[in-house]
Structure formats: C-alpha cells, structure tokens
Design a protein around this motif. Structure first.
Motif, PDB file in Angstrom:
ATOM      1  N   ASP A 284     -46.097 -66.575 -58.612  1.00  8.56           N
ATOM      2  CA  ASP A 284     -44.943 -67.454 -58.790  1.00  8.56           C
ATOM      3  C   ASP A 284     -44.476 -67.502 -60.244  1.00  8.56           C
ATOM      4  OD1 ASP A 284     -47.443 -68.720 -59.231  1.00  8.56           O
ATOM      5  OD2 ASP A 284     -46.536 -70.701 -59.062  1.00  8.56           O
ATOM      6  N   ARG A 285     -45.311 -67.084 -61.176  1.00  6.09           N
ATOM      7  CA  ARG A 285     -44.939 -67.044 -62.598  1.00  6.09           C
ATOM      8  C   ARG A 285     -44.284 -65.718 -62.997  1.00  6.09           C
ATOM      9  NH1 ARG A 285     -49.312 -69.969 -66.370  1.00  6.09           N
ATOM     10  NH2 ARG A 285     -49.791 -71.730 -65.025  1.00  6.09           N
ATOM     11  N   PHE A 286     -44.203 -64.775 -62.065  1.00  7.36           N
ATOM     12  CA  PHE A 286     -43.697 -63.441 -62.378  1.00  7.36           C
ATOM     13  C   PHE A 286     -42.533 -63.062 -61.463  1.00  7.36           C
ATOM     14  CE2 PHE A 286     -48.037 -63.495 -63.929  1.00  7.36           C
ATOM     15  CZ  PHE A 286     -47.922 -62.887 -65.175  1.00  7.36           C
ATOM     16  N   PRO A 287     -41.332 -63.586 -61.754  1.00  8.11           N
ATOM     17  CA  PRO A 287     -40.165 -63.159 -60.965  1.00  8.11           C
ATOM     18  C   PRO A 287     -39.855 -61.680 -61.224  1.00  8.11           C
ATOM     19  CG  PRO A 287     -39.501 -64.551 -62.807  1.00  8.11           C
ATOM     20  CD  PRO A 287     -40.997 -64.536 -62.799  1.00  8.11           C
ATOM     21  N   ALA A 288     -38.942 -61.143 -60.456  1.00 14.03           N
ATOM     22  CA  ALA A 288     -38.617 -59.712 -60.523  1.00 14.03           C
ATOM     23  C   ALA A 288     -38.163 -59.255 -61.904  1.00 14.03           C
ATOM     24  CB  ALA A 288     -37.548 -59.375 -59.495  1.00 14.03           C
ATOM     25  N   ASP A 289     -37.587 -60.146 -62.717  1.00 13.57           N
ATOM     26  CA  ASP A 289     -37.157 -59.731 -64.051  1.00 13.57           C
ATOM     27  C   ASP A 289     -38.305 -59.813 -65.069  1.00 13.57           C
ATOM     28  OD1 ASP A 289     -36.971 -62.534 -63.732  1.00 13.57           O
ATOM     29  OD2 ASP A 289     -35.591 -62.702 -65.427  1.00 13.57           O
ATOM     30  N   PHE A 290     -39.500 -60.199 -64.642  1.00 19.19           N
ATOM     31  CA  PHE A 290     -40.691 -60.223 -65.500  1.00 19.19           C
ATOM     32  C   PHE A 290     -41.635 -59.071 -65.162  1.00 19.19           C
ATOM     33  CE2 PHE A 290     -41.264 -64.869 -67.041  1.00 19.19           C
ATOM     34  CZ  PHE A 290     -39.912 -64.981 -67.312  1.00 19.19           C
ATOM     35  N   LEU A 291     -41.639 -58.652 -63.899  1.00 16.72           N
ATOM     36  CA  LEU A 291     -42.646 -57.712 -63.418  1.00 16.72           C
ATOM     37  C   LEU A 291     -42.136 -56.951 -62.210  1.00 16.72           C
ATOM     38  CD1 LEU A 291     -45.886 -57.031 -63.235  1.00 16.72           C
ATOM     39  CD2 LEU A 291     -45.837 -58.800 -61.493  1.00 16.72           C
ATOM     40  N   PHE A 292     -42.431 -55.653 -62.144  1.00 17.44           N
ATOM     41  CA  PHE A 292     -42.180 -54.877 -60.939  1.00 17.44           C
ATOM     42  C   PHE A 292     -43.221 -53.768 -60.868  1.00 17.44           C
ATOM     43  CE2 PHE A 292     -39.381 -53.150 -64.242  1.00 17.44           C
ATOM     44  CZ  PHE A 292     -39.646 -51.790 -64.198  1.00 17.44           C
ATOM     45  N   GLN A 293     -43.427 -53.270 -59.654  1.00 14.79           N
ATOM     46  CA  GLN A 293     -44.384 -52.195 -59.466  1.00 14.79           C
ATOM     47  C   GLN A 293     -43.622 -50.878 -59.419  1.00 14.79           C
ATOM     48  OE1 GLN A 293     -46.937 -52.607 -56.014  1.00 14.79           O
ATOM     49  NE2 GLN A 293     -48.611 -51.648 -57.125  1.00 14.79           N
ATOM     50  N   LEU A 294     -44.156 -49.863 -60.111  1.00 16.07           N
ATOM     51  CA  LEU A 294     -43.505 -48.560 -60.127  1.00 16.07           C
ATOM     52  C   LEU A 294     -43.581 -47.928 -58.743  1.00 16.07           C
ATOM     53  CD1 LEU A 294     -44.845 -46.954 -63.439  1.00 16.07           C
ATOM     54  CD2 LEU A 294     -42.847 -48.393 -63.097  1.00 16.07           C
ATOM     55  N   ASP A 295     -42.588 -47.096 -58.432  1.00 11.40           N
ATOM     56  CA  ASP A 295     -42.668 -46.337 -57.188  1.00 11.40           C
ATOM     57  C   ASP A 295     -43.317 -44.982 -57.492  1.00 11.40           C
ATOM     58  OD1 ASP A 295     -40.657 -44.550 -58.135  1.00 11.40           O
ATOM     59  OD2 ASP A 295     -39.071 -45.701 -57.173  1.00 11.40           O
ATOM     60  N   GLU A 296     -43.564 -44.195 -56.462  1.00  6.75           N
ATOM     61  CA  GLU A 296     -44.271 -42.911 -56.622  1.00  6.75           C
ATOM     62  C   GLU A 296     -43.572 -41.978 -57.612  1.00  6.75           C
ATOM     63  OE1 GLU A 296     -47.139 -41.758 -55.467  1.00  6.75           O
ATOM     64  OE2 GLU A 296     -47.652 -43.374 -54.099  1.00  6.75           O
ATOM     65  N   ASP A 297     -42.240 -41.874 -57.501  1.00  7.29           N
ATOM     66  CA  ASP A 297     -41.488 -40.968 -58.373  1.00  7.29           C
ATOM     67  C   ASP A 297     -41.557 -41.402 -59.836  1.00  7.29           C
ATOM     68  OD1 ASP A 297     -40.757 -39.393 -56.193  1.00  7.29           O
ATOM     69  OD2 ASP A 297     -38.877 -40.488 -55.881  1.00  7.29           O
ATOM     70  N   GLU A 298     -41.397 -42.699 -60.073  1.00  4.44           N
ATOM     71  CA  GLU A 298     -41.470 -43.210 -61.447  1.00  4.44           C
ATOM     72  C   GLU A 298     -42.853 -42.965 -62.036  1.00  4.44           C
ATOM     73  OE1 GLU A 298     -38.398 -47.002 -61.062  1.00  4.44           O
ATOM     74  OE2 GLU A 298     -40.482 -47.205 -60.367  1.00  4.44           O
ATOM     75  N   PHE A 299     -43.888 -43.197 -61.226  1.00  2.00           N
ATOM     76  CA  PHE A 299     -45.244 -43.005 -61.717  1.00  2.00           C
ATOM     77  C   PHE A 299     -45.520 -41.534 -61.995  1.00  2.00           C
ATOM     78  CE2 PHE A 299     -50.001 -43.021 -60.860  1.00  2.00           C
ATOM     79  CZ  PHE A 299     -50.314 -43.468 -62.129  1.00  2.00           C
ATOM     80  N   ALA A 300     -45.037 -40.642 -61.120  1.00  2.00           N
ATOM     81  CA  ALA A 300     -45.229 -39.205 -61.333  1.00  2.00           C
ATOM     82  C   ALA A 300     -44.539 -38.757 -62.618  1.00  2.00           C
ATOM     83  CB  ALA A 300     -44.700 -38.423 -60.139  1.00  2.00           C
ATOM     84  N   ALA A 301     -43.326 -39.261 -62.847  1.00  2.00           N
ATOM     85  CA  ALA A 301     -42.596 -38.908 -64.068  1.00  2.00           C
ATOM     86  C   ALA A 301     -43.322 -39.422 -65.307  1.00  2.00           C
ATOM     87  CB  ALA A 301     -41.178 -39.469 -64.009  1.00  2.00           C
ATOM     88  N   LEU A 302     -43.829 -40.650 -65.228  1.00  3.80           N
ATOM     89  CA  LEU A 302     -44.576 -41.210 -66.351  1.00  3.80           C
ATOM     90  C   LEU A 302     -45.886 -40.478 -66.571  1.00  3.80           C
ATOM     91  CD1 LEU A 302     -44.404 -45.091 -66.472  1.00  3.80           C
ATOM     92  CD2 LEU A 302     -43.985 -43.486 -68.300  1.00  3.80           C
ATOM     93  N   ARG A 303     -46.562 -40.129 -65.491  1.00  2.37           N
ATOM     94  CA  ARG A 303     -47.845 -39.440 -65.608  1.00  2.37           C
ATOM     95  C   ARG A 303     -47.677 -38.149 -66.393  1.00  2.37           C
ATOM     96  NH1 ARG A 303     -49.707 -38.381 -60.252  1.00  2.37           N
ATOM     97  NH2 ARG A 303     -50.421 -40.517 -60.184  1.00  2.37           N
ATOM     98  N   SER A 304     -46.624 -37.409 -66.117  1.00  5.55           N
ATOM     99  CA  SER A 304     -46.406 -36.162 -66.846  1.00  5.55           C
ATOM    100  C   SER A 304     -45.987 -36.432 -68.289  1.00  5.55           C
ATOM    101  CB  SER A 304     -45.369 -35.304 -66.138  1.00  5.55           C
ATOM    102  OG  SER A 304     -44.105 -35.925 -66.180  1.00  5.55           O
TER     103      SER A 304
END
Length: 165
Positions: free
Chosen positions: A62-82
């Motif tokens: 409840d302290r973390f609305p969408a503009d404070f926190l979000f979870q990466l999706d598979e594509d974003e994580f793959a791009a970041l991993r590289s």
C-alpha cells in the motif's frame, strides 16, 4: 577545498561522498520513460539482501503505488541483462523479474527497511536522482542553444551566398 569523509559502502571504504554519489548515479536506469533503480542495486546500497527488500515491499504494498514501483517484464529484463551483464536465470541467477523503484519508491523502500544504513544511503539516492535531473536539464539547454546557433549560422550562410551571387 572540500572536506572528504570516509563511508563504508558495501564493504569498501569510499574516500568521499562525491565518489559514492557517482556510484549511486551509475545504478539509475531509464525504463518506461522513468529513471529507476533495480531492487538488487537498491538492496546492496541499503545493506540488505534483495530477498529481504522485496519481502518488505510486498508486506507494505500500500506504500508503493504504480508511480513508485513496477516489476520489469521479460523483454525489459532481457534488454537490461545484456546491458549490465547480469547472470542468466537458472543456476545462480534470478528466479523472479526484478522490481524497478522510482526516486520516490527508493525513499519509501528505506522507510520500510527502517535500518540506519538504509536511511543514510537514501540521502545519496535522492542526491543522485537530483544530479541526473540537473544534468538532463543542462543538456537540454545546451541542445537548444546549439539549435539556435545552427539556425543563425545557416541564415548567415544564405546571406553570404546571396551577396556573392
């Protein structure tokens, strides 16, 4: 002359707050048009395991609305991993997609962890986000000045060409 202080950050003494600020700044990424820090980087700065940070976040969603926190999706994580060379999932890698904390989310994470180190490091996190904002503003102003200068030079070139013809 600036004063330097020694800080213990992830087991290494850092000779000045400027160096620590640069370390934090390098851990800020642009994802979905926002500047964020990943849960693993934030956990390391705050001196807790990533698992504990995410545990506390889930307990206090409840302290973390969408503009404070979000979870990466598979594509974003793959791009970041590289981009940042994190390990692959499976043996020794992450089993879950990382969370991305905006500036406000990173500060809120320090409050739910409630440890002295997390509170101390949150100050550097805020300063790093502010420094990036200032740098981006400066670059935008410089780009606008260069565009104005290019237009001026172009009009001078046309005027000179008109005089020659």
């Amino acid at each position: 002359m600036t004063k330097t202080r020694n800080f213990l950050c992830t087991g290494v003494f850092v000779s000045s707050s400027v160096l620590l600020l640069e370390t934090v700044t390098r851990r800020i990424y642009a994802i979905r048009g926002q500047r964020v820090m990943l849960d693993a980087d934030l956990a390391e700065l705050y001196g807790v395991p990533t698992k504990r940070l995410n545990e506390q976040v889930r307990r206090n969603l409840d302290r973390f609305p969408a503009d404070f926190l979000f979870q990466l999706d598979e594509d974003e994580f793959a791009a970041l991993r590289s981009q940042i060379a994190t390990s692959n999932s499976g043996r020794g890698g992450r089993r879950y997609l990382p969370y991305a904390f905006t500036e406000h989310g990173a500060i809120m994470a320090a409050t739910v962890l409630n440890s002295p180190k997390a509170i101390e490091m949150s100050i550097f996190v805020v300063r790093a986000f502010v420094q990036l904002r200032e740098m981006l503003s400066t670059h935008k102003e410089l780009a606008e000045k260069l565009d104005a200068l290019e237009r001026k030079v172009s009009s001078h070139d046309q005027a000179i060409a008109g005089l020659i013809n």
